[in-house]
Design an enzyme around this catalytic site. Sequence first.
Site, PDB file in Angstrom:
ATOM      1  N   CYS A 150      90.138  59.742   4.868  1.00 51.27           N
ATOM      2  CA  CYS A 150      90.142  58.280   4.850  1.00 51.27           C
ATOM      3  C   CYS A 150      90.327  57.824   3.403  1.00 51.27           C
ATOM      4  CB  CYS A 150      88.858  57.719   5.449  1.00 51.27           C
ATOM      5  SG  CYS A 150      88.970  55.938   5.738  1.00 51.27           S
ATOM      6  N   LYS A 187      85.573  60.747  15.867  1.00 48.49           N
ATOM      7  CA  LYS A 187      86.703  61.564  16.296  1.00 48.49           C
ATOM      8  C   LYS A 187      86.259  62.631  17.285  1.00 48.49           C
ATOM      9  CE  LYS A 187      89.317  60.886  12.006  1.00 48.49           C
ATOM     10  NZ  LYS A 187      88.276  60.075  11.339  1.00 48.49           N
ATOM     11  N   PRO A 234      80.119  61.231  11.521  1.00 46.77           N
ATOM     12  CA  PRO A 234      79.074  60.886  12.493  1.00 46.77           C
ATOM     13  C   PRO A 234      79.486  60.984  13.957  1.00 46.77           C
ATOM     14  CG  PRO A 234      80.020  58.878  11.623  1.00 46.77           C
ATOM     15  CD  PRO A 234      80.711  60.025  10.902  1.00 46.77           C
ATOM     16  N   GLY A 235      80.730  61.393  14.239  1.00 46.90           N
ATOM     17  CA  GLY A 235      81.057  61.702  15.624  1.00 46.90           C
ATOM     18  C   GLY A 235      82.133  60.892  16.290  1.00 46.90           C
TER      19      GLY A 235
END
Length: 484
Positions: free
Chosen positions: A415, A304, A301-302
Amino acid sequence: MTGEGERRRHGGRPGRGDRRSRGGRRGPARDLARTTAFDVLRAVDERDAYANLLLPHLIRERRLSARDAGLATELAYGTLRGMGTYDAIIAACSDRPPERLDPPLLDALRIGAHQLLRTRVPAHAAVGTTVDLVRLRLGAGPSRYANAVLRKIATRSLAEWLPIVAPDPEEDAVGNLAVSHSHPRWIVSALKDALHAAGPSPDAGKEIAALLEADNERPKVTLVARPGRATAEELIAAGAEPAAYSPYAAYLPDGDPAGIAAVAEGRAAVQDEASQMVALALTRVPVEGGDARWLDMCAGPGGKAALLDGLARERGARLIAADAQYHRARLVWNATREAKVITADGTAPAWRPAAFDRVMLDAPCTGLGALRRRPEARWRRDPASLPELTSLQRRLLRSALEAVRPGGVVAYVTCSPHIAETRVVVEDVLKDAAGDAGHEVLDARAFLPEVDDLGPGPYAQFWPHRHGTDAMFLALLRRGASAG
């Protein structure tokens, strides 16, 4: 359970068992904390909702007080984390196994068990409020059943129940850990193997228990100051605390992150510190020649992407952020400032080969490293999904190595610490590379000097119990000059 099916068909509306909620006295309909937690559990079960997205929405929509919001959060997340343990105890106190109980009744019993076994709510209040909740939503018959089960649970503490319901650790160590720490058995085994691969431990049994326990703790809120838009010092001045590793991070001890101006204005955000550090590691690797074109290949969703975007702009570089799903690409667009955001499948790229100097590949994975933040994920994941996921991860990593120029760098991130999703993927892709591509696996730890205990290398593995972060994996690969 007379009337239970009828109650469900009518959407759980109040009936004759709920008259006292209609008067002036405080009744179960006004117990917003517990009904909100219950509604979150039902949504997770019925429509695969994400608790971390739904709960804040319900808290705002229902205008819960700070106290009720805190209790609802504890009950929802705590119950989801401890569900495996609670189901074993409920089974010991019920005349039928949990899987044969009506799901809404089972969720209410889990909430009651959590209050009895892991909170300071007095036993009489934990039983009474849960019985009220069942009466409100399911009817009088189920409420009597709930009362009987919860009263049995209340006769012992959690420490007294565990030796009764968990397998003998000498005969079944994994099963004992699974019940005692509320993780599916396959996840316990996978995490145990990942710890072993990350380096020998003087007491492996204690370390896996510490990791599982860390998964069950409420994580601290970590903020990130987006480079060029905010600083960690600004966040600290607004009430946050200095972070351990990232120069852009700060910890928020309590309160709503949106109460900090930089977060409300989009100049800062919530982001795990390991997530920040793996992005920083990619930017720290020296590359010869140009360093102007960066790619975040699975950017949604942004988080990094926003950090990389700020760092790229400071160096005069430009980031392209891509995601295969349009709605996730929209989230990236909202998070970044000057990045070019596109909807593109990384396995069928929209860019030419060898176009980038640096590539971030945060690959889709099981998410086993973020179980403390997404408590329901442990019950959704199935080992049967691994082959499909690891196949996708291999395809994406091959594509990332094709996208970067010779001498450029790829960060492969998951992750998840699961061996099949981490080192096995990297080693298989390098082994399968056509000819002698000359790709180099860099020692990722060298680019994370602030962080100790990342494993034997060349990969870096963060852990909740060691670092207070998600269990993030990082491999850094330099594309060989002969590749392509």
